[in-house]
Design an enzyme around this catalytic site. Sequence first.
Site, PDB file in Angstrom:
ATOM      1  N   GLU A  49      56.394 -78.348  41.203  1.00  0.00           N
ATOM      2  CA  GLU A  49      55.207 -77.757  40.500  1.00  0.00           C
ATOM      3  C   GLU A  49      55.645 -75.902  40.612  1.00  0.00           C
ATOM      4  OE1 GLU A  49      54.184 -79.640  43.218  1.00  0.00           O
ATOM      5  OE2 GLU A  49      52.293 -81.269  42.275  1.00  0.00           O
ATOM      6  N   PHE A 111      39.642 -84.805  50.923  1.00  0.00           N
ATOM      7  CA  PHE A 111      41.234 -85.385  50.556  1.00  0.00           C
ATOM      8  C   PHE A 111      41.798 -84.690  49.459  1.00  0.00           C
ATOM      9  CE2 PHE A 111      44.505 -87.605  48.097  1.00  0.00           C
ATOM     10  CZ  PHE A 111      45.577 -87.832  49.443  1.00  0.00           C
ATOM     11  N   GLN A 112      42.930 -83.668  50.243  1.00  0.00           N
ATOM     12  CA  GLN A 112      44.011 -82.824  48.826  1.00  0.00           C
ATOM     13  C   GLN A 112      42.881 -81.561  48.662  1.00  0.00           C
ATOM     14  OE1 GLN A 112      45.808 -84.866  45.678  1.00  0.00           O
ATOM     15  NE2 GLN A 112      47.963 -84.728  47.179  1.00  0.00           N
ATOM     16  N   LYS A 161      36.559 -81.243  40.209  1.00  0.00           N
ATOM     17  CA  LYS A 161      36.974 -82.134  38.734  1.00  0.00           C
ATOM     18  C   LYS A 161      36.118 -82.830  38.197  1.00  0.00           C
ATOM     19  CE  LYS A 161      39.264 -87.325  39.258  1.00  0.00           C
ATOM     20  NZ  LYS A 161      39.716 -88.211  39.526  1.00  0.00           N
ATOM     21  N   MET A 472      74.628 -62.593  48.851  1.00  0.00           N
ATOM     22  CA  MET A 472      74.264 -60.943  48.973  1.00  0.00           C
ATOM     23  C   MET A 472      73.784 -60.698  50.366  1.00  0.00           C
ATOM     24  SD  MET A 472      73.225 -58.593  47.582  1.00  0.00           S
ATOM     25  CE  MET A 472      72.711 -58.185  45.609  1.00  0.00           C
TER      26      MET A 472
HETATM   27  C1  LIG Z   1      63.502 -68.147  48.459  1.00  0.00           C
HETATM   28  C2  LIG Z   1      63.964 -67.079  48.803  1.00  0.00           C
HETATM   29  N1  LIG Z   1      64.862 -67.051  50.339  1.00  0.00           N
HETATM   30  C3  LIG Z   1      65.514 -65.789  50.259  1.00  0.00           C
HETATM   31  C4  LIG Z   1      65.792 -65.161  50.334  1.00  0.00           C
HETATM   32  C5  LIG Z   1      66.985 -64.086  50.379  1.00  0.00           C
HETATM   33  N2  LIG Z   1      68.018 -63.863  49.486  1.00  0.00           N
HETATM   34  C6  LIG Z   1      68.331 -63.079  48.890  1.00  0.00           C
HETATM   35  S1  LIG Z   1      69.636 -63.176  47.624  1.00  0.00           S
HETATM   36  C7  LIG Z   1      70.036 -64.462  49.135  1.00  0.00           C
HETATM   37  C8  LIG Z   1      71.369 -65.240  48.947  1.00  0.00           C
HETATM   38  C9  LIG Z   1      71.447 -65.486  47.056  1.00  0.00           C
HETATM   39  O1  LIG Z   1      73.143 -66.191  47.356  1.00  0.00           O
HETATM   40  P1  LIG Z   1      73.335 -67.733  46.650  1.00  0.00           P
HETATM   41  O2  LIG Z   1      72.332 -67.997  45.298  1.00  0.00           O
HETATM   42  O3  LIG Z   1      74.174 -68.428  46.186  1.00  0.00           O
HETATM   43  O4  LIG Z   1      73.542 -66.319  45.281  1.00  0.00           O
HETATM   44  P2  LIG Z   1      74.708 -64.902  45.733  1.00  0.00           P
HETATM   45  O5  LIG Z   1      73.967 -63.597  45.850  1.00  0.00           O
HETATM   46  O6  LIG Z   1      75.599 -65.696  46.641  1.00  0.00           O
HETATM   47  O7  LIG Z   1      75.332 -65.198  43.929  1.00  0.00           O
HETATM   48  C10 LIG Z   1      69.099 -64.925  49.671  1.00  0.00           C
HETATM   49  C11 LIG Z   1      69.616 -65.517  51.354  1.00  0.00           C
HETATM   50  C12 LIG Z   1      65.561 -64.951  49.032  1.00  0.00           C
HETATM   51  N3  LIG Z   1      65.749 -63.902  47.714  1.00  0.00           N
HETATM   52  N4  LIG Z   1      64.608 -66.167  47.464  1.00  0.00           N
END
Ligand SMILES: Cc1ncc(C[n+]2csc(CCOP(=O)(O)OP(=O)(O)O)c2C)c(N)n1
Lengths: 561, 175
Positions: A49, A111-112, A161, A472
């Site tokens: 979803e 349920f749900q 529902k 990042m």
């Molecule tokens: C759902 C979610 N969980 C954690 C984060 C924290 N976060 C921000 S950037 C990042 C790393 C992203 O890694 P990747 O997709 O490999 O991209 P890159 O930075 O290596 O280009 C994380 C864990 C987030 N923004 N969103």
Amino acid sequence: MKKTGADILMECLIREGVDTIFGYPGGAIMPVHDAMLRYPVHHILTRHEQGAAHAADGYARASGKVGVAVATSGPGATNLVTGIVTANMDSVPIVFITGQVAADLIGGDAFQETDVTGITLPVTKHNYLVTRADEIAQVVREAFHIARSGRPGPVLIDICKNAQIEETEFIYPETISLPGYHPPEHAPMEGLEKAVELIKKAERPVILAGNGVLMSGAMDELQIFAAKTNTPVAMTLLGLGAIPASSPLSLGMMGMHGEAYCNSAIQESDLILAFGMRFDDRVTGMLSTYAPKAKKIHIEIDPSEVHKNVFADVPLIGDLKTVLTDLIPMLDEYDHEKWMQQIDVWKTETKERSVMAWPDDDKLYTPHVIRALWKATSGDALVVTGVGQHQMWAAQYYEFEKPYRLLTSGGAGTMGYGLPAALGAWFAHKDREVWLIDGDGSFQMTAAELSTLVQEGANVKIAIMNNSFLGMVRQWQEFFYDKRYAATPITGPDFIKLADAHGIPGQRATTPDEVFDAIEFAHKTPGPVLLEFVVEKEESVYPMVPAGAALHEMLRRPIRK
Amino acid sequence: MHNTLIALVEDKPGVLNRVASLFRRRNFNIESLNVGRTDKANISRMTIVVNSEGVDARKVEANLYKLVNVIDVQDVTNQPAVIRDLALIKVKAKPDQRAEVSSLAAIFRGNIIDVAPDSVIVELTGTEDKIESLVELLRPLGILEMVRTGNVAMMRGDMSGKRYTPGTNGNGHVE
Ligand SMILES: Cc1ncc(C[n+]2csc(CCOP(=O)(O)OP(=O)(O)O)c2C)c(N)n1
């Protein structure tokens, strides 16, 4: 004529112009999926979803229409929540429809059963719990109106529902009555006059163009305003494309990873003209030192954004396009020549530091890949991203010439947004090239939607920037945690084999000379394609304003000779 | 510092929850919140007193307008308005102490509305200050229970078509 609630729902959706619905079935929403068979709509079955929510989001951002996502009660509805938050933070118009247990079971932990209107109350523009079939038509009309007007946003309708099954007389409501809902349009003349006074006196003005420019469709007015007053335009991440990157008046992106000259211009400015933007902390850096010499004019449709983070000397509450249309004839022409020269000096200095100016060292850097993609797509692709370094590099190096070309989760920063949003974007613009620029981490969050791409034959080109890190976060660890790489090294599947398992052709590039070839391959191959770019592991995004620092205190990329 | 706001809201299920949820998530500190019916069938009226230290009351007003069911908001702080609170105070009082309670209440134009063998209930309407003064005087006798409605407010005079503070919705535009 009498119709079931589910049929009435479909009648109303059709009248709202809906022909594409993203969703997932389940017990409490079965009558609705069943009714879809009787109406000219295409339902896209995502694999989760969350995927349906992001796909509706990508569809809405790319088409300018209201997206629709459908899910069942309980876990189906809660799986939507990340997508709802993402849309809410970025003002994306979506109507979410969820099934709910029968009205007489509510409150009994059936349920749900989940309190979905309670859970989503703080993260929707508005929501509804519908317990009777005869409420449906009115509620759907209101929901679409609220979602798309004013400051757009997600609206959720939770339908019991029994209300889907019951039959009632279908009367399409000709009017809606929302006594408390009047999105502002014009700003008062008194405010416009004050704004003109400030504009007249300004020597170093800067326009800050946000998502509101795109939402209001005020690109032409922005260009006329900027050209007439010779005012440079800085853009937020979601404002990219508001004016063409190639325009001499463009300052590119502002903020934490904005262009250094752009941030310098904001800090030195004596008049900030904020157009449909909300001074997010990623844009301002430390508030107490933000644009200290500037008076601020803030044009904004949502009164609660005015004075929220930054005090506005002249707040103009209204629809941006309308307010600019009123304001432009009141303005004289200005040239601001000295100011533009100063900005040019900053621009030259920035170019020297760009990765693009580095001597070729046979290593593959994400900016190179993105620039190559930009060339190969004539800068006109619909670019969808995940969240992280690749997202910022896409914003920096894919120079957006047109609006509605970048789909990215800005306010929420939702990893996993990319693949499903790209799917939705393709349904909005099957004629356009859709490129997903994703990180290896972000991609793995919603990679199950590869199956959906294939089932739908969606022509989405996927480019994964694989740096084997949650890049990042790793960058922050490098700068602020002494390179202690806690929980950021990440492995993945063999992405090419993963694609292959789905019947999607793939190709990998590990050196700069393989990049062009890979993109060629994607262009030549019809349907979805997955490219993996094995990029430098420990490269960082520059410039960077550390969290809590002033906007001009940027960490700059070391110059390489 | 306190700000008193009047909000007219649609009388629909969950509206109070929306307002309360807004205050919580925006970190606005509510001193009191009173909800009740009006002369119009579909409209309820809230009187909201916010602690405006650290929060600009305009922010509260602007955020309330984000709620689709909120029809009108007016900040009546420092305006010609009548602001009243109602208190029921149950005081320990043996038969020989009733006269004392009664005379204290009378000074404030309060009424004794219930008498039990060991206690009486005093009803008092007035400003917060007035109620607090009486509470302090009754405290030595022993207060068993107290309930207050929180402030309710109304502007003086004919308010139709007039606003004393510009509404934050659409730059103070008058409906
Ligand atoms: C759902 C979610 N969980 C954690 C984060 C924290 N976060 C921000 S950037 C990042 C790393 C992203 O890694 P990747 O997709 O490999 O991209 P890159 O930075 O290596 O280009 C994380 C864990 C987030 N923004 N969103």
